[in-house]
Design a protein around this motif. Structure first.
Motif, PDB file in Angstrom:
ATOM      1  N   GLU A   1      40.773  34.922  55.800  1.00 17.81           N
ATOM      2  CA  GLU A   1      41.047  36.353  55.937  1.00 17.81           C
ATOM      3  C   GLU A   1      41.743  36.894  54.688  1.00 17.81           C
ATOM      4  OE1 GLU A   1      43.338  36.638  59.467  1.00 17.81           O
ATOM      5  OE2 GLU A   1      41.635  36.206  60.778  1.00 17.81           O
ATOM      6  N   PHE A   2      42.657  36.123  54.136  1.00 19.21           N
ATOM      7  CA  PHE A   2      43.363  36.556  52.940  1.00 19.21           C
ATOM      8  C   PHE A   2      42.400  36.677  51.756  1.00 19.21           C
ATOM      9  CE2 PHE A   2      45.692  35.559  49.042  1.00 19.21           C
ATOM     10  CZ  PHE A   2      46.616  36.598  49.054  1.00 19.21           C
ATOM     11  N   ILE A   3      41.522  35.723  51.584  1.00 23.15           N
ATOM     12  CA  ILE A   3      40.567  35.764  50.468  1.00 23.15           C
ATOM     13  C   ILE A   3      39.612  36.937  50.624  1.00 23.15           C
ATOM     14  CG2 ILE A   3      38.601  34.536  49.461  1.00 23.15           C
ATOM     15  CD1 ILE A   3      40.181  31.943  49.923  1.00 23.15           C
ATOM     16  N   SER A   4      39.076  37.145  51.843  1.00 23.89           N
ATOM     17  CA  SER A   4      38.135  38.268  52.009  1.00 23.89           C
ATOM     18  C   SER A   4      38.821  39.608  51.830  1.00 23.89           C
ATOM     19  CB  SER A   4      37.427  38.254  53.350  1.00 23.89           C
ATOM     20  OG  SER A   4      37.900  37.334  54.224  1.00 23.89           O
ATOM     21  N   ALA A   5      40.007  39.784  52.373  1.00 19.24           N
ATOM     22  CA  ALA A   5      40.713  41.051  52.191  1.00 19.24           C
ATOM     23  C   ALA A   5      41.128  41.235  50.732  1.00 19.24           C
ATOM     24  CB  ALA A   5      41.940  41.098  53.097  1.00 19.24           C
ATOM     25  N   GLY A   6      41.527  40.153  50.091  1.00 21.53           N
ATOM     26  CA  GLY A   6      41.902  40.229  48.677  1.00 21.53           C
ATOM     27  C   GLY A   6      40.751  40.639  47.790  1.00 21.53           C
ATOM     28  N   VAL A   7      39.571  40.074  48.027  1.00 16.99           N
ATOM     29  CA  VAL A   7      38.397  40.430  47.224  1.00 16.99           C
ATOM     30  C   VAL A   7      38.005  41.883  47.481  1.00 16.99           C
ATOM     31  CG1 VAL A   7      35.924  39.991  46.957  1.00 16.99           C
ATOM     32  CG2 VAL A   7      37.522  38.089  46.954  1.00 16.99           C
ATOM     33  N   LEU A   8      38.037  42.299  48.739  1.00 21.74           N
ATOM     34  CA  LEU A   8      37.677  43.678  49.061  1.00 21.74           C
ATOM     35  C   LEU A   8      38.623  44.693  48.419  1.00 21.74           C
ATOM     36  CD1 LEU A   8      36.627  43.426  52.805  1.00 21.74           C
ATOM     37  CD2 LEU A   8      35.173  43.871  50.830  1.00 21.74           C
ATOM     38  N   LEU A   9      39.871  44.326  48.242  1.00 15.32           N
ATOM     39  CA  LEU A   9      40.821  45.234  47.613  1.00 15.32           C
ATOM     40  C   LEU A   9      40.872  45.072  46.098  1.00 15.32           C
ATOM     41  CD1 LEU A   9      43.763  44.968  50.146  1.00 15.32           C
ATOM     42  CD2 LEU A   9      42.124  46.830  49.900  1.00 15.32           C
TER      43      LEU A   9
ATOM     44  N   VAL B   1      38.355  44.128  43.875  1.00 12.65           N
ATOM     45  CA  VAL B   1      37.195  44.608  43.109  1.00 12.65           C
ATOM     46  C   VAL B   1      37.305  46.097  42.786  1.00 12.65           C
ATOM     47  CG1 VAL B   1      34.697  44.969  43.230  1.00 12.65           C
ATOM     48  CG2 VAL B   1      35.660  42.762  43.865  1.00 12.65           C
ATOM     49  N   PRO B   2      37.609  46.978  43.735  1.00 13.57           N
ATOM     50  CA  PRO B   2      37.775  48.392  43.351  1.00 13.57           C
ATOM     51  C   PRO B   2      38.963  48.619  42.418  1.00 13.57           C
ATOM     52  CG  PRO B   2      37.511  48.200  45.719  1.00 13.57           C
ATOM     53  CD  PRO B   2      37.664  46.818  45.186  1.00 13.57           C
ATOM     54  N   LEU B   3      40.007  47.855  42.569  1.00 18.60           N
ATOM     55  CA  LEU B   3      41.169  48.003  41.706  1.00 18.60           C
ATOM     56  C   LEU B   3      40.836  47.604  40.269  1.00 18.60           C
ATOM     57  CD1 LEU B   3      44.185  48.697  41.572  1.00 18.60           C
ATOM     58  CD2 LEU B   3      44.644  46.277  41.968  1.00 18.60           C
ATOM     59  N   VAL B   4      40.099  46.529  40.089  1.00 21.91           N
ATOM     60  CA  VAL B   4      39.692  46.101  38.744  1.00 21.91           C
ATOM     61  C   VAL B   4      38.772  47.146  38.123  1.00 21.91           C
ATOM     62  CG1 VAL B   4      38.325  44.372  37.494  1.00 21.91           C
ATOM     63  CG2 VAL B   4      40.048  43.653  39.139  1.00 21.91           C
ATOM     64  N   TYR B   5      37.835  47.693  38.905  1.00 22.26           N
ATOM     65  CA  TYR B   5      36.948  48.718  38.359  1.00 22.26           C
ATOM     66  C   TYR B   5      37.737  49.975  37.980  1.00 22.26           C
ATOM     67  CZ  TYR B   5      33.177  51.899  37.512  1.00 22.26           C
ATOM     68  OH  TYR B   5      32.345  52.794  36.903  1.00 22.26           O
ATOM     69  N   LEU B   6      38.718  50.335  38.778  1.00 22.43           N
ATOM     70  CA  LEU B   6      39.552  51.492  38.457  1.00 22.43           C
ATOM     71  C   LEU B   6      40.284  51.287  37.137  1.00 22.43           C
ATOM     72  CD1 LEU B   6      40.775  54.232  39.366  1.00 22.43           C
ATOM     73  CD2 LEU B   6      42.595  52.899  40.414  1.00 22.43           C
ATOM     74  N   VAL B   7      40.807  50.099  36.915  1.00 22.26           N
ATOM     75  CA  VAL B   7      41.498  49.796  35.660  1.00 22.26           C
ATOM     76  C   VAL B   7      40.521  49.875  34.490  1.00 22.26           C
ATOM     77  CG1 VAL B   7      42.653  47.955  34.369  1.00 22.26           C
ATOM     78  CG2 VAL B   7      43.343  48.468  36.715  1.00 22.26           C
ATOM     79  N   LEU B   8      39.312  49.331  34.656  1.00 22.67           N
ATOM     80  CA  LEU B   8      38.310  49.391  33.589  1.00 22.67           C
ATOM     81  C   LEU B   8      37.877  50.826  33.290  1.00 22.67           C
ATOM     82  CD1 LEU B   8      36.057  46.329  34.481  1.00 22.67           C
ATOM     83  CD2 LEU B   8      37.651  46.552  32.560  1.00 22.67           C
ATOM     84  N   ALA B   9      37.683  51.617  34.342  1.00 23.93           N
ATOM     85  CA  ALA B   9      37.269  53.014  34.142  1.00 23.93           C
ATOM     86  C   ALA B   9      38.363  53.817  33.457  1.00 23.93           C
ATOM     87  CB  ALA B   9      36.902  53.637  35.487  1.00 23.93           C
ATOM     88  N   LEU B  10      39.602  53.640  33.881  1.00 29.17           N
ATOM     89  CA  LEU B  10      40.706  54.354  33.235  1.00 29.17           C
ATOM     90  C   LEU B  10      40.883  53.912  31.787  1.00 29.17           C
ATOM     91  CD1 LEU B  10      43.352  54.553  36.094  1.00 29.17           C
ATOM     92  CD2 LEU B  10      41.918  56.371  35.186  1.00 29.17           C
TER      93      LEU B  10
END
Length: 155
Positions: free
Chosen positions: A22-30, A32-41
């Motif tokens: 559960e920790f790994i799946s929730a971590g990946v779901l949170l 991936v969008p955070l990494v993309y946000l950092v790359l976009a910014l």
């Protein structure tokens, strides 16, 4: 009381080992969008620095040139170098030069030269063929103003 204890023990045996999953799946779901946000910014910040630096350098080299033709050529080169330093292509950029007090003669003594640079910054990892409502690129522009030296050797 024993019945409750037996029920809790049964539940805990059935749940054994699922917390890490559960920790790994929730971590990946949170994550991936955070990494993309950092790359976009990061891409938008690089574009902002690039367009501001390009405008400033173009205005500086424009007022230092000896004639109008070389001034425009130098300004275009300065924009290309500044955008390339930040990983942007200069093919989609536009450079506009506005002069005052005489718009037809930019390099007059104590004249004011304003350079406006516009560029479109693409969002990272977004294919161009994708048609979505979100923007695939963000337009950015910056301007810089320089004064021609009052001691300039004007032709």
């Amino acid at each position: 009381m024993r019945r409750w204890k037996r029920w809790i023990d049964t539940l805990s045996r059935e749940q054994a080992g699922s917390a890490s999953l559960e920790f790994i799946s929730a971590g990946v779901l949170l994550l991936v969008p955070l990494v993309y946000l950092v790359l976009a910014l990061g891409a938008l910040q690089a574009g902002s620095f690039a367009v501001e630096g390009a405008a400033r350098q173009a205005a500086r080299v424009f007022v230092e040139a000896g004639d109008q033709a070389s001034a425009e050529s130098r300004a275009q080169q300065a924009v290309q170098f500044a955008l390339a330093d930040h990983g942007l292509e200069s093919a989609g950029s536009t450079v506009t030069v506005v002069c005052s007090p005489d718009p037809s003669r930019c390099l007059t003594r104590s004249g004011i030269v304003t350079v406006l640079v516009s560029v479109t910054v693409p969002m990272p990892f977004v294919p161009q063929a994708l048609s979505v409502a979100a923007p695939l690129a963000v337009p950015m522009e910056a301007s810089a103003t320089q004064q021609v030296s009052r001691f300039a050797q004007v032709p």
